[in-house]
Design an enzyme around this catalytic site. Structure first.
Site, PDB file in Angstrom:
ATOM      1  N   GLY A 164     -39.631   6.256  13.874  1.00 28.61           N
ATOM      2  CA  GLY A 164     -39.632   6.199  12.457  1.00 28.61           C
ATOM      3  C   GLY A 164     -41.179   6.043  12.262  1.00 28.61           C
ATOM      4  O   GLY A 164     -41.243   5.971  11.051  1.00 28.61           O
TER       5      GLY A 164
ATOM      6  N   CYS B 225     -14.645  25.204   0.080  1.00 30.67           N
ATOM      7  CA  CYS B 225     -15.391  26.339   0.412  1.00 30.67           C
ATOM      8  C   CYS B 225     -14.639  27.689   0.149  1.00 30.67           C
ATOM      9  O   CYS B 225     -13.460  27.520   0.797  1.00 30.67           O
ATOM     10  CB  CYS B 225     -15.994  26.402   1.853  1.00 30.67           C
TER      11      CYS B 225
ATOM     12  N   CYS C  11     -14.569  29.710   3.452  1.00 35.43           N
ATOM     13  CA  CYS C  11     -13.840  29.684   4.704  1.00 35.43           C
ATOM     14  C   CYS C  11     -12.985  28.504   4.630  1.00 35.43           C
ATOM     15  O   CYS C  11     -12.224  28.160   5.413  1.00 35.43           O
ATOM     16  CB  CYS C  11     -14.785  29.140   5.920  1.00 35.43           C
TER      17      CYS C  11
ATOM     18  N   CYS D 160     -20.127  27.056   1.406  1.00 38.80           N
ATOM     19  CA  CYS D 160     -20.963  26.102   2.577  1.00 38.80           C
ATOM     20  C   CYS D 160     -22.338  26.485   2.462  1.00 38.80           C
ATOM     21  O   CYS D 160     -22.609  27.764   2.569  1.00 38.80           O
ATOM     22  CB  CYS D 160     -20.328  26.430   3.814  1.00 38.80           C
TER      23      CYS D 160
ATOM     24  N   CYS E 105     -19.880  28.323   8.283  1.00 39.36           N
ATOM     25  CA  CYS E 105     -19.040  29.028   7.512  1.00 39.36           C
ATOM     26  C   CYS E 105     -18.463  30.170   8.261  1.00 39.36           C
ATOM     27  O   CYS E 105     -17.227  30.361   8.260  1.00 39.36           O
ATOM     28  CB  CYS E 105     -19.667  29.543   6.233  1.00 39.36           C
TER      29      CYS E 105
END
Lengths: 278, 360
Positions: A33, A242, A245, A267, A273
């Site tokens: 970080g 979605c 899909c 998606c 997807c």
């Protein structure tokens, strides 16, 4: 530009530059970080197009790697196509759209839906690496704030959000705390993706070219989205399915499909997807 | 749709072909040669070389042609090329006393040893469109006088003899002259690094910053002690042979300002300096640079800052680079729909809560 091997060093950057970047990467991995300054080079694409991510990817790639490049979750967005073509040209490595088959994935604004594995590296393109930047514009100040772990300003900002809007009003680039030490900008991914960073098996590398910073999250590292006990973090998405899909658990794009403003949801992760469809 | 579900690759290829076609323009008109650009657009070339940090008129001309005359785009091409070049060493410090000047003026003295030399300047032209150039552009050749073939002592040196202006410190080691293109910029920067950043900063940005100091945002009372433009040689010491050889002759613009003084009852006051140095004939930028350099020196000269933008090292150095700036400003045209979607969800949620609260 013609064929790779003749005109360019492998992965475009010269070996000294790659070594310099790898040193920064190792330091970044050692201090999760923490933003490591590095001597970012001018790349043949503009700052803001992913020059940091491109340099990190260039420093990581080996001839046996398989590269995937996504932008907004999709392999087919113009800039993803452009960066993938760049690496095809200057490295000759194999590329793929299949998340599972990639060893290095460069991304802008999304983390793939498919869970990543230990033998993968996820490279993020970062515009503003400093999570405190919009609270304090001076780099000289924010570096001291990180050194002293002085993050009160960030908590006050989140508190003020709640008092004004009843919500923490950050929807993307939602700040996280890494390994209980540094507050880090996850790059402008939607906050829906934040939980995927926590104890992720893959190496996560972040490159900010214009700002000359590299940072990292090593595998299996704690990454917590900042919140309050009474206002816990929530990974939000459009509460829809979605339409391609049928997935109900993915991050969705909202597409306007006619002049009346009719919407369609699908998606954002195009590879995920496709894999759900078949 | 610029983010086609499929076909992004073909769209990009076609965009590039279209771009090339537009760059070439009307085929009935002769193709612009790189030589024409090099010899007739020398001030554009100066800007591209200075802000691209690469002295190469030929490549700068090529970049201008390829960029369709967009100088920032041309600078970008040069920078992207420059970064692939190996750095094989550090040249000897350039001695501008040895310049063969084609222009050299001082605003602080009526006359100076060697004289005022106007050179090829726009300064006293009347800005009237010359319609003759629309038709036949034949121009008589000009032979400069003998004055232009000499070296001139710096004007500030005459003040220095009297001890009335501060003496410049010369940096002796590489550590004191870091390379901005090979190390990340870290603040606070020393003067050498600041000058390096300023000389490759955007001319327009520096001009605005310099102008702001004249209008009172960090005023520093400048006089142009000397402005000179001309050729100087660049020398490099080859370790194997142990002496300096001349590797290039470059045209540069240099501006030294004389600024208001520092001092007290016990320390006699002295004039202070600002310095500008730019590749090519770029006097607007050299003057601007000198003003901004002087404004940034408040701390080392023991002055109190007004908090003006031009006095703020972090502000000036982080925002003067036009390649960084243009990239980041323009990148917002790239797809951001994933983030926008997240904002949409958030604002809908907050609005819903607000409507519900209103209904009570």
């Amino acid at each position: 530009m013609s064929n790779s091997e003749e005109d360019f060093n492998f992965a475009y950057l010269d070996e000294q530059t790659k070594r310099m970047i790898r040193r920064a990467l190792i330091k970044a991995i050692c201090i999760p970080g923490y933003q490591v300054p590095f001597a970012s080079r001018e790349m043949p694409m503009p700052y803001g197009w992913g020059t940091g991510g491109v340099q990190v990817t260039a420093a990581c790639l080996q001839e046996t790697d398989v590269l995937k490049v996504i932008d907004q979750g999709s392999d087919d967005t113009t800039n993803a196509v452009s960066i993938r073509k760049f690496f095809e040209r200057v490295t000759g490595v194999k590329t793929t759209e299949n998340t599972g088959k990639a060893s290095v994935i460069q991304t802008r604004h999304r983390i793939p839906e498919q869970v990543l594995s230990e033998d993968q590296i996820l490279v993020y393109q970062v515009p503003i690496p400093e999570p405190l930047r919009f609270l304090e514009p001076r780099e000289t100040e924010t570096r001291v704030m990180h050194a002293l772990e002085e993050y009160g300003l960030m908590h006050v900002k989140l508190y003020e959000d709640i008092s004004i809007n009843g919500e923490i009003s950050t929807a993307y680039a939602y700040p996280v705390k890494v390994n209980d030490r540094y507050i880090m900008d996850p790059s402008p991914t939607p906050k829906f993706d934040n939980p995927k960073m926590n104890f992720c098996s893959a190496i996560q590398l972040f490159g900010a070219g214009r700002e000359q910073r590299i940072y990292a999250v090593p595998p299996y590292t704690k990454v917590i989205s900042l919140d309050f006990e009474d206002y816990p973090f929530e990974a939000s998405r459009a509460e829809k399915t979605c339409e391609i899909c049928g997935a109900t658990n993915t991050y969705l794009d909202e597409v306007v499909i006619d002049d009346k403003g009719t919407r369609m949801f699908s998606c954002s992760d195009s590879d995920y997807c496709n894999s759900q469809k078949s | 749709m610029y983010v086609a579900v499929k076909g992004g690759e073909r769209a990009i290829d076609n965009a590039h072909r279209w771009l090339e076609d537009e760059r070439r323009g009307d085929r009935k008109v002769t193709d612009l040669s790189v030589d024409q650009i090099k010899t007739q657009l020398s001030l554009s070339i100066a800007k591209v070389m200075a802000e691209g940090s690469l002295f190469d008129p030929e490549l700068a001309s090529l970049a201008i042609k390829q960029a369709r005359g967009d100088l920032i785009e041309a600078i970008f091409l040069i920078r992207a090329y420059r970064t692939t070049l190996p750095r094989f060493g550090v040249g000897q410090p350039i001695n501008t006393d040895k310049m063969i000047a084609k222009r050299r003026i001082s605003a602080t003295f009526k006359d100076i040893p060697g004289g005022q030399l106007l050179g090829p300047t726009f300064d006293y032209t009347h800005r009237l469109l010359d319609f003759k150039l629309l038709a036949d552009g034949s121009i008589d050749e000009f032979e400069p006088g003998k004055d232009t073939e000499q070296m001139f002592q710096h004007v500030t040196q005459f003040l220095n003899n009297e001890g009335i202006i501060e003496t410049e410190e010369t940096s002796s080691s590489e550590a004191e002259s870091p390379d901005l293109t090979r190390q990340p910029l870290e603040i606070p920067a020393n003067r050498a690094l600041r000058l390096q950043a300023l000389t490759r900063s955007d001319e327009g940005f520096l001009l605005g910053m310099a102008y702001s100091t004249q209008r009172g945002f960090g005023r520093n009372h400048p006089f142009v002690g000397e402005l000179r433009i001309g050729l100087i040689s660049v020398e490099f010491e080859i370790p194997e042979i142990g002496f300096n050889i001349e590797i290039a002759e470059i045209e540069i613009s240099e501006c030294e300002t004389v600024n208001q003084f520092l001092g007290s009852k016990t320390h006699p006051p002295k004039f202070t300096r600002g310095y500008g140095f730019v590749f090519g004939q770029s006097e607007r930028k050299a003057i601007s640079m000198a003003l901004v350099d002087r404004a940034l020196r408040w701390k080392e000269l023991g002055e109190v800052s007004d908090g003006a933008p031009a006095q703020d090292e972090e502000f000036v150095l982080y925002h003067g680079d036009n390649i960084q700036a243009t990239g980041f400003v323009e990148h917002i045209k790239l797809p951001h729909y994933v983030d926008f979607q997240a904002e949409l969800e958030l604002i809908r949620k907050i609005r819903k809560t607000a409507f519900e609260a209103k209904k009570g």
